[in-house]
Design an enzyme around this catalytic site. Structure first.
Site: not given
Ligand code: FAD
Length: 318
Positions: A18, A52
């Site tokens: 990555e 984001a």
């Molecule tokens: P979701 O799957 O929608 O949520 C993940 C978990 O958090 C779930 O359990 C959900 O219920 C909980 N959750 C989410 N929001 C809330 C809330 N408001 N209150 C309570 N619980 C909540 N970020 C970037 O900006 N750019 C990137 O390129 C990027 N790459 C990433 C790559 C990897 C492999 C990982 C693990 C993370 C990456 N992130 C990146 C970070 C990611 O955007 C954050 O972790 C974000 O908070 C959760 O995204 P998700 O897609 O898992 O969301």
């Protein structure tokens, strides 16, 4: 072979990298050199992060199209949906598909640091699962259709997209910092799978049993897609502090103490490489389908991890 050129130990070596787009276009040439060396190691794919709110859309796409045109390695585009309207998210997906990108990592993304969620517009899509569905829908609309026979119904046919995109999603072995209960992360992963995700990549973790126990819980709950562990070489106490702020995890005492005992930067780097290599071996031995390495736009450290884990051959001394 130059000392920089890694030799894959096995054509199907199960690792990916990555990277992130540079802050300005002036940083692209140095990143392209890093990509060249990373690509020579034979990863399954190289993924490119996405700011984001769309702050890096042009630079992310420039790096992705460079990987597509200049290497034999498939690029994977991270996409986030926080703060986007449905129309904007659709337009970005179309732009990436038009550029030839067919693999995505669909994320919700976080609001800008220091902003409370209730104080800003969070966008039309509420979760990564909804973004998975949108990518699937947009690609189905763009893709040429072909007719397929319906088994058991002579003379009948249905139309199917000629190809499907691959959509990975994030998973959180130690829980997402905002999760309200320990099953929420499994439920989120199940929802992403139901939406059409084809694999998951995990947030970093510090001990192999954290990943292995999460996979076991996920499988028991019905998650069938591959769950690839994300591994970050932690090569300084400062990086460990930043990572703990991000993940909300408690400090891993073993790694924290080893990094602090090693006072020289080179010795700290060696600690981080050895820790990541041990983790890689342990998760692979425990059945992980591969490893995803956070490369920080630097090829030397991740290649040293792969060598120490026996996943690429030792450097050839020229
Ligand atoms: P979701 O799957 O929608 O949520 C993940 C978990 O958090 C779930 O359990 C959900 O219920 C909980 N959750 C989410 N929001 C809330 C809330 N408001 N209150 C309570 N619980 C909540 N970020 C970037 O900006 N750019 C990137 O390129 C990027 N790459 C990433 C790559 C990897 C492999 C990982 C693990 C993370 C990456 N992130 C990146 C970070 C990611 O955007 C954050 O972790 C974000 O908070 C959760 O995204 P998700 O897609 O898992 O969301």
């Amino acid at each position: 072979t130059s000392p920089d050129t890694p030799v894959p130990a096995d054509a199907a070596a199960p690792f990916s990298f990555e990277i992130y787009p540079p802050r300005t276009a002036a940083g692209l040439p140095a990143l392209y050199e890093t990509i060249r060396v990373l690509a020579d190691a034979g990863p399954r794919f190289i993924s490119v992060t996405f700011g984001a709110g769309g702050s890096t859309t042009d630079r992310s796409l420039a790096v992705l199209t460079h990987i597509l045109r200049e290497t034999a390695v498939p690029p994977v585009a991270h996409l986030t949906c926080v703060g986007s309207t449905y129309a904007d998210a659709t337009a970005v997906i179309r732009e990436f598909l038009d550029a030839g990108i067919t693999r995505f990592l669909a994320l919700r993304g976080d609001p800008p640091a220091g902003t409370a969620e209730e104080d800003i517009y969070l966008g039309d899509l509420e979760s990564a699962a909804q973004l998975v569905q949108l990518i699937d829908r947009v690609q189905a609309e763009c893709s040429p259709y072909r007719e397929q026979e319906i088994p058991g119904v002579p003379g009948a046919a249905r139309v199917q997209p000629a190809s499907r995109v691959e959509i990975a999603v994030a998973a959180f072995p130690n829980g997402h910092p905002r999760s309200r209960h320990r099953f929420e992360d499994i439920d989120a992963l199940l929802a992403k799978q139901a939406a059409g995700a084809t694999s998951a990549i995990t947030q970093l973790f510090f001990h192999a049993d954290e990943y292995l126990a999460f996979v076991e819980r996920a499988r028991a709950a019905g998650v069938r897609i591959p769950i690839v562990p994300g591994i970050m070489p932690i090569t300084s106490p400062a990086r460990l502090r930043r990572v703990l702020e991000l993940t909300g995890d408690p400090r891993p005492d073993d790694l924290g103490e080893a990094l602090e005992t090693a006072t020289e930067a080179a010795a700290q780097r060696a600690v981080g490489i050895a820790h990541a290599a041990d983790l890689a071996r342990a998760v692979l031995d425990g059945g992980a389908p591969g490893i995803h390495l956070y490369a920080f736009n630097n090829h030397e450290t991740v290649l040293a991890v792969l060598r120490a884990a026996g996943l690429i051959e030792q450097e050839t001394l020229a």
